[in-house]
Design an enzyme around this catalytic site. Structure first.
Site, PDB file in Angstrom:
ATOM      1  N   ASP A  54      32.794 -12.939 -11.790  1.00 25.06           N
ATOM      2  CA  ASP A  54      31.338 -12.778 -11.894  1.00 25.06           C
ATOM      3  C   ASP A  54      31.061 -11.272 -11.963  1.00 25.06           C
ATOM      4  O   ASP A  54      31.156 -10.672 -13.027  1.00 25.06           O
ATOM      5  CB  ASP A  54      30.704 -13.462 -10.670  1.00 25.06           C
ATOM      6  CG  ASP A  54      29.199 -13.535 -10.708  1.00 25.06           C
ATOM      7  OD1 ASP A  54      28.584 -12.561 -11.153  1.00 25.06           O
ATOM      8  OD2 ASP A  54      28.608 -14.537 -10.269  1.00 25.06           O
ATOM      9  N   ARG A  75      32.261 -28.256  -3.815  1.00 27.76           N
ATOM     10  CA  ARG A  75      33.606 -27.906  -4.305  1.00 27.76           C
ATOM     11  C   ARG A  75      34.301 -29.089  -4.962  1.00 27.76           C
ATOM     12  O   ARG A  75      35.048 -28.939  -5.915  1.00 27.76           O
ATOM     13  CB  ARG A  75      34.498 -27.421  -3.156  1.00 27.76           C
ATOM     14  CG  ARG A  75      34.300 -25.982  -2.777  1.00 27.76           C
ATOM     15  CD  ARG A  75      35.506 -25.466  -2.000  1.00 27.76           C
ATOM     16  NE  ARG A  75      35.164 -24.369  -1.123  1.00 27.76           N
ATOM     17  CZ  ARG A  75      34.992 -23.115  -1.514  1.00 27.76           C
ATOM     18  NH1 ARG A  75      35.117 -22.804  -2.786  1.00 27.76           N
ATOM     19  NH2 ARG A  75      34.683 -22.168  -0.653  1.00 27.76           N
ATOM     20  N   PHE A  98      24.148 -19.864 -11.549  1.00 25.87           N
ATOM     21  CA  PHE A  98      25.052 -20.130 -10.422  1.00 25.87           C
ATOM     22  C   PHE A  98      25.667 -21.505 -10.633  1.00 25.87           C
ATOM     23  O   PHE A  98      24.974 -22.514 -10.624  1.00 25.87           O
ATOM     24  CB  PHE A  98      24.328 -20.041  -9.081  1.00 25.87           C
ATOM     25  CG  PHE A  98      25.301 -19.894  -7.954  1.00 25.87           C
ATOM     26  CD1 PHE A  98      25.817 -18.648  -7.618  1.00 25.87           C
ATOM     27  CD2 PHE A  98      25.748 -20.997  -7.252  1.00 25.87           C
ATOM     28  CE1 PHE A  98      26.758 -18.501  -6.606  1.00 25.87           C
ATOM     29  CE2 PHE A  98      26.683 -20.872  -6.234  1.00 25.87           C
ATOM     30  CZ  PHE A  98      27.186 -19.618  -5.908  1.00 25.87           C
ATOM     31  N   GLU A 118      42.021 -17.234 -10.191  1.00 22.55           N
ATOM     32  CA  GLU A 118      40.646 -17.158  -9.688  1.00 22.55           C
ATOM     33  C   GLU A 118      39.809 -18.292 -10.262  1.00 22.55           C
ATOM     34  O   GLU A 118      40.079 -18.759 -11.374  1.00 22.55           O
ATOM     35  CB  GLU A 118      40.019 -15.828 -10.130  1.00 22.55           C
ATOM     36  CG  GLU A 118      39.871 -14.788  -9.053  1.00 22.55           C
ATOM     37  CD  GLU A 118      38.820 -15.130  -8.009  1.00 22.55           C
ATOM     38  OE1 GLU A 118      38.626 -16.312  -7.663  1.00 22.55           O
ATOM     39  OE2 GLU A 118      38.180 -14.200  -7.519  1.00 22.55           O
ATOM     40  N   ASP A 119      38.777 -18.708  -9.545  1.00 24.75           N
ATOM     41  CA  ASP A 119      37.854 -19.695 -10.103  1.00 24.75           C
ATOM     42  C   ASP A 119      36.883 -19.032 -11.081  1.00 24.75           C
ATOM     43  O   ASP A 119      36.614 -19.548 -12.148  1.00 24.75           O
ATOM     44  CB  ASP A 119      37.087 -20.430  -8.983  1.00 24.75           C
ATOM     45  CG  ASP A 119      36.433 -19.484  -7.978  1.00 24.75           C
ATOM     46  OD1 ASP A 119      36.651 -18.259  -8.051  1.00 24.75           O
ATOM     47  OD2 ASP A 119      35.703 -19.985  -7.096  1.00 24.75           O
TER      48      ASP A 119
HETATM   49  N1  HPA Z   1      29.326 -20.108  -8.326  1.00 22.02           N
HETATM   50  C1  HPA Z   1      30.117 -20.195  -7.228  1.00 22.02           C
HETATM   51  N2  HPA Z   1      30.735 -19.136  -6.701  1.00 22.02           N
HETATM   52  C2  HPA Z   1      30.546 -17.947  -7.300  1.00 22.02           C
HETATM   53  C3  HPA Z   1      29.726 -17.796  -8.435  1.00 22.02           C
HETATM   54  C4  HPA Z   1      29.083 -18.934  -8.985  1.00 22.02           C
HETATM   55  O1  HPA Z   1      28.331 -18.897  -9.991  1.00 22.02           O
HETATM   56  N3  HPA Z   1      29.756 -16.483  -8.764  1.00 22.02           N
HETATM   57  C5  HPA Z   1      30.575 -15.880  -7.844  1.00 22.02           C
HETATM   58  N4  HPA Z   1      31.048 -16.730  -6.959  1.00 22.02           N
HETATM   59 MG    MG Z   2      36.155 -17.147  -6.000  1.00 18.90          MG
END
Ligand code: HPA
Ligand code: MG
Length: 240
Positions: A156, A219, A206, A152-153
């Site tokens: 959150d 991105r 964010f 996962e990136d």
């Molecule tokens: N940035 C980009 N995508 C996301 C974030 C964020 O802070 N939180 C959840 N998805």
């Molecule tokens: Mg994601």
């Protein structure tokens, strides 16, 4: 597997609290690197507040995560399941570092050290969680009995993982499913889920860059940065 939208309240399995995990690098609430201190894309500079994590720091940390994953999966041939599109950049870097880590250990001579795959889990539109999660791209029983590392990136709210992990365990009958996330956000909205492997713990802003987007913009940005008001205004209707 058919796409399914789900919105019931999330529950976190005890194993998804990742007890005893190695803690991520903690970036304090006031972590801020000026945009002029690094080479930040002129395309985006006016839409960013500051840099949170420089590219070199990200790359070094990913190499560390790969080392840890390889050391803990010498014999299991884990399946790395990349959650598109956000984790795509992290995945590319992680695979490269895992290749080096496994090669250096020479522990999988004559067999595949790990395999890779992709899926989509969508729970966000713009900067707000929609509360609904849509999972697509998981096929058949090819993961049955395997160890799956979900790449996962960012974790959150943690909502998407509370939907994906039970699906992997109950419907696809994987042996073990854990999460490896580049970033974990310190937010009151967290459902409590903790990824097993995490690069950085960051304050509640964010963030964009290194695969993380705002409505598909940012991105490809090399550093992880915090978007500013002008950026939100500029890209609020971009490719929704
Ligand atoms: N940035 C980009 N995508 C996301 C974030 C964020 O802070 N939180 C959840 N998805
Ligand atoms: Mg994601």
């Amino acid at each position: 597997m058919a796409a399914a939208a789900e919105s019931a309240a999330p529950t976190v399995a005890p194993e998804d609290l990742s007890p005893g995990r190695q803690e991520p690098i903690f970036l304090a609430d006031d972590t801020k690197i000026g945009l002029d201190q690094l080479r930040v894309s002129a395309n985006y500079k006016q839409y960013l507040s500051h840099v949170m994590i420089p590219q070199g720091y990200i790359n070094d940390r990913i190499a560390g995560l790969a080392d840890q994953i390889a050391a803990e999966h010498l014999d299991t041939c884990p399946h790395l399941l990349c959650v598109l599109n956000g984790a795509s950049v992290f995945m590319m870097k992680l695979v490269e570092e895992l290749h080096k880590a496994y090669s250096a250990r020479a522990c999988c001579v004559g067999k595949a050290p790990f395999t890779i795959g992709f899926c989509r889990v969508k729970s966000y539109a713009g900067t707000a969680s929609t509360g609904e999660v849509l999972i697509t791209g998981l096929i058949g029983d090819e993961l049955k009995g395997r160890t799956v590392i979900v790449v996962e990136d960012i974790v959150d709210t943690g909502l998407s993982m509370t939907r994906l992990l039970p699906k992997l365990r109950e419907e696809l009958e994987v042996e073990k499913a854990v999460v490896c996330s580049l970033i974990e956000k310190r937010t009151e909205k967290s459902c409590g889920l903790k990824a097993r492997y995490v690069g950085f713990s960051v304050p509640d802003h964010f963030v964009v860059g290194c695969g993380l987007d705002f409505n598909e913009a940012f991105r490809e940005l090399n550093h992880i940065c915090v978007i500013n008001k002008a950026g939100i205004e500029k890209f609020k209707d971009f490719l929704l």
